[in-house]
Design an enzyme around this catalytic site. Structure first.
Site, PDB file in Angstrom:
ATOM      1  N   ASP A 231     -74.407  61.872   6.583  1.00  0.00           N
ATOM      2  CA  ASP A 231     -75.542  62.178   5.726  1.00  0.00           C
ATOM      3  C   ASP A 231     -75.167  62.067   4.241  1.00  0.00           C
ATOM      4  O   ASP A 231     -74.153  62.621   3.809  1.00  0.00           O
ATOM      5  CB  ASP A 231     -76.002  63.613   6.035  1.00  0.00           C
ATOM      6  CG  ASP A 231     -77.358  63.939   5.475  1.00  0.00           C
ATOM      7  OD1 ASP A 231     -78.333  63.295   5.895  1.00  0.00           O
ATOM      8  OD2 ASP A 231     -77.452  64.842   4.619  1.00  0.00           O
ATOM      9  N   GLU A 285     -74.921  57.084   5.491  1.00  0.00           N
ATOM     10  CA  GLU A 285     -76.257  56.964   4.906  1.00  0.00           C
ATOM     11  C   GLU A 285     -76.030  56.774   3.413  1.00  0.00           C
ATOM     12  O   GLU A 285     -75.704  57.708   2.704  1.00  0.00           O
ATOM     13  CB  GLU A 285     -77.087  58.233   5.171  1.00  0.00           C
ATOM     14  CG  GLU A 285     -78.525  58.030   4.796  1.00  0.00           C
ATOM     15  CD  GLU A 285     -79.228  59.301   4.357  1.00  0.00           C
ATOM     16  OE1 GLU A 285     -80.447  59.292   4.282  1.00  0.00           O
ATOM     17  OE2 GLU A 285     -78.550  60.305   4.060  1.00  0.00           O
TER      18      GLU A 285
HETATM   19  O1  ISL Z   1     -86.235  60.897   2.939  1.00  0.00           O
HETATM   20  C1  ISL Z   1     -86.080  60.942   1.743  1.00  0.00           C
HETATM   21  C2  ISL Z   1     -87.210  61.239   0.887  1.00  0.00           C
HETATM   22  O2  ISL Z   1     -88.383  61.078   1.610  1.00  0.00           O
HETATM   23  C3  ISL Z   1     -84.775  60.667   1.161  1.00  0.00           C
HETATM   24  O3  ISL Z   1     -84.710  60.884  -0.175  1.00  0.00           O
HETATM   25  C4  ISL Z   1     -83.761  61.519   1.889  1.00  0.00           C
HETATM   26  O4  ISL Z   1     -83.842  62.826   1.444  1.00  0.00           O
HETATM   27  C5  ISL Z   1     -82.397  60.958   1.651  1.00  0.00           C
HETATM   28  O5  ISL Z   1     -82.375  59.700   2.244  1.00  0.00           O
HETATM   29  C6  ISL Z   1     -81.325  61.832   2.275  1.00  0.00           C
HETATM   30  O6  ISL Z   1     -81.589  62.049   3.627  1.00  0.00           O
HETATM   31  C7  ISL Z   1     -80.716  62.819   4.376  1.00  0.00           C
HETATM   32  O7  ISL Z   1     -80.333  64.022   3.748  1.00  0.00           O
HETATM   33  C8  ISL Z   1     -81.348  65.008   3.568  1.00  0.00           C
HETATM   34  C9  ISL Z   1     -82.211  65.225   4.804  1.00  0.00           C
HETATM   35  O8  ISL Z   1     -83.380  65.926   4.445  1.00  0.00           O
HETATM   36  C10 ISL Z   1     -82.602  63.942   5.467  1.00  0.00           C
HETATM   37  O9  ISL Z   1     -83.309  64.179   6.653  1.00  0.00           O
HETATM   38  C11 ISL Z   1     -81.337  63.174   5.705  1.00  0.00           C
HETATM   39  O10 ISL Z   1     -81.550  61.995   6.443  1.00  0.00           O
HETATM   40  C12 ISL Z   1     -80.643  66.268   3.207  1.00  0.00           C
HETATM   41  O11 ISL Z   1     -79.646  66.536   4.158  1.00  0.00           O
END
Ligand code: ISL
Ligand code: CA
Length: 580
Positions: A231, A285
């Site tokens: 993440d 990610e």
């Molecule tokens: O989905 C987003 C906005 O709609 C992105 O900015 C997202 O927050 C970003 O890609 C990071 O995502 C990951 O970390 C977040 C979590 O909320 C997401 O589900 C996760 O995939 C925080 O841990």
């Protein structure tokens, strides 16, 4: 052992004429690529909360997943990516972790996890889990300690700063609205949280933090998991000076937060300490990482990660938070750029959906009654024949669609609720416009429960109320119907996954876009030695012609989403694969 297996496999493939490996000077390479299981894998993402509820409390759980593994295996996928299953107060549905070594109570017990993992392995699939270590929950024991006093042994596990001129230390915004700094009255200092207030960022410059993270990674690897989806991994290293962001940087602060001064150093250390001792798959990610920067993270000689998710394609129809119409030539340009920037030592991913994005068929296809099935199959065709490891999100295989949201109360997502307070309740955006945009963009579109059958709540739960409402179209779109119907998106995907497995050109072949400017037809080849395939995709509801370069003789149609396929005119949303 594994290396020997792969080398053996390649030798067999070469002997059978399956790959052009014989042409490579180094017999272990296939078209310049070092073959590995994770390059050949097809990945299926499970969002546990919404997959299958086994005990009627309205929340999906691990036993529910175990009960549906034959359904997943039926698609022919190799790897399951499980969104966070750890103990969490669920401010952000498990992306806020309270205890990394405990299973979320709603999802079950460690014994349920062990059973699920054993059942996955029994079916010759692998499991990667979500590593969320940029931040923890504020209820994690490290943070509970950290906030107690300035001299607590855990103080430096997080990032604390005194007020500057009585205010936040700088102007960093949080992804979930407001400042990224939260004042904590206990010590009169601010802590940093790039996401929710309940998600304080860890201080990776503290070696104790890094060693704790490597320890928990080993804990799960020793249980037998096969790797991690990491993440927001580019955010782990911070510029500890915290200068104010410029107006330019504020327009895309994700980029400003990513790629901090020690990011590569920490990823290499993690690789040395953890990954290098196991045969694992890692996918980062990569929020804020450009294609040009990607080889530095995934290049094999760099010893960091195997691959990353790049958001250029999935966010084609987004201008900030606003939905915008996208154009096919722009998507093609992105995939061509991927092929140019990522060399043969830098592996890629292909995906157009996940738990943070709307449903793929609504987002990039046509979810009308007339074209939903065809366009869903077309997108599956593209994802399984482009260059890189393909990732599917649960429900994509059924052609599940966005949800008809009407009011703020229909949503669960913290991002939606916070932005509603910050933008609608303050009068900056009219409520109707806010909801209309969310119908196309909200993360909750993909988080509604899986549609298993035509019984109440789509068979997701036997309870009266699922945690998030089921899409009312479940009576038409559900797994039971699709398993029966040979022309369903599920059955088509299973056929195509099998074809991909038998066709090394789709994994290791070179990619070429034959008609970059065409606004409705996407036409490309995948070539591996003397093996060559042509993929033609009509991204519109109108019939469209395609042509092939002079001298190229069209071979036989290997697969079409329309059953029979003839001539040089494609029906609306028709997809074909030819072999030369
Ligand atoms: O989905 C987003 C906005 O709609 C992105 O900015 C997202 O927050 C970003 O890609 C990071 O995502 C990951 O970390 C977040 C979590 O909320 C997401 O589900 C996760 O995939 C925080 O841990
Ligand atoms: Ca449950």
């Amino acid at each position: 052992m594994v290396k020997r297996l792969i080398a053996g496999l390649v030798a067999v493939m070469v002997a059978c004429g399956m790959v052009a490996g014989a042409q490579d000077t180094d017999a272990k390479l296939v078209n310049g690529y070092r073959p590995t299981w994770w390059k050949e894998a097809v990945v299926y993402q499970i969002y546990p909360r919404s997959f299958k509820d086994s005990n009627g409390d309205g929340i999906g759980d691990l036993k529910g997943i175990t009960s549906k593994l034959d359904y997943v295996k039926g698609l022919g996928v190799d790897v399951i990516w499980l969104s966070p299953h750890f103990d969490s107060p669920n401010a952000d549905n498990g992306y806020d972790i309270r205890d990394y070594r405990k299973v979320m109570t709603e999802f079950g017990t460690m014994a349920d996890f062990d059973t699920m993992l054993a059942e996955i392995k029994k079916r010759h699939m692998r499991l990667i889990i979500d590593l969320v270590v940029n931040h923890t929950s504020d209820e994690h024991k490290w943070f509970v300690e950290s906030r107690k006093s300035k001299d607590n042994p855990y103080r430096d596990f997080y990032i604390w700063r005194s007020p500057k001129d009585g205010k936040e230390p700088n102007n960093d915004p949080s992804f979930f609205s407001g400042s990224a700094w939260q004042m904590d009255k206990v010590t009169d200092q601010y802590y940093l949280h790039y996401f929710a207030v309940k998600q304080p960022d860890l201080n990776w410059d503290n070696p104790k933090v890094r060693s704790e993270v490597y320890g928990l990674m080993k804990f799960w690897l020793d249980k037998g998991v096969d790797g991690f989806r990491m993440d927001v991994i580019p955010l782990i290293s911070k510029n500890q000076e915290f200068p104010d962001l410029t107006p330019e940087q504020l327009r895309n602060y994700g980029n400003a937060y990513a790629n901090g001064p020690h990011m590569h150093e920490y990823l290499q250390e993690m690789n040395r300490e953890v990954m290098s001792n196991y045969d694992v798959m890692t996918v980062g990610e990569a929020l804020g990482i450009s294609l040009e920067q990607t080889p530095l993270m995934v290049g094999e000689q760099r010893k960091e990660l195997n691959m990353i998710f790049n958001f250029d394609a999935i966010r084609l129809n987004r201008q900030g938070a606003q939905w915008k119409q996208w154009a096919l030539p722009d998507m093609k340009a992105i995939y061509t750029k991927h092929a140019e920037e990522l060399d043969k030592q830098s592996w890629d991913t292909v995906f157009l959906s996940n738990h943070d994005n709307p449903r793929v068929v609504s987002n990039f296809g046509d979810d009308s009654d007339q074209y939903r099935v065809a366009s869903s199959k077309l997108l599956t065709t593209m994802l399984l024949t482009l260059r890189g490891t393909p990732f599917f999100y649960q429900g994509d295989e059924l052609g599940m669609t966005n949800y008809p949201f009407e009011k703020i109360g229909d949503f669960d997502d913290i991002e939606v609720k916070n932005a509603y307070k910050a933008q609608v309740l303050t009068g900056h955006i009219p409520e109707a416009d806010y909801i209309a945009n969310l119908r196309r963009t909200s993360r909750d579109n993909s988080r509604t429960p899986m549609q298993w059958d035509t019984t109440a709540n789509a068979g997701f739960t036997t309870g009266a109320k699922p945690w998030l409402a089921v899409n009312p179209n479940y009576t038409k779109i559900n797994a039971t119907e699709e398993l029966k119907d040979p022309a369903s998106p599920y059955r088509y995907m299973a056929t195509l996954v099998k074809l991909r497995r038998e066709t090394p050109a789709f994994v290791y072949g070179d990619y070429k876009d034959l008609d970059p400017a065409n606004k409705s037809v996407f036409e490309y080849t995948r070539t591996l030695g003397s093996e060559r395939y042509l993929v033609v995709l009509n991204f519109s509801d109108k019939a469209a012609e395609f042509s092939v370069p002079e001298g190229m003789k069209l071979g036989k149609v290997v697969l079409s989403n329309e059953g029979e396929a003839e001539g040089m005119t494609l029906k609306g949303w028709e997809a074909r694969i030819y072999r030369f």
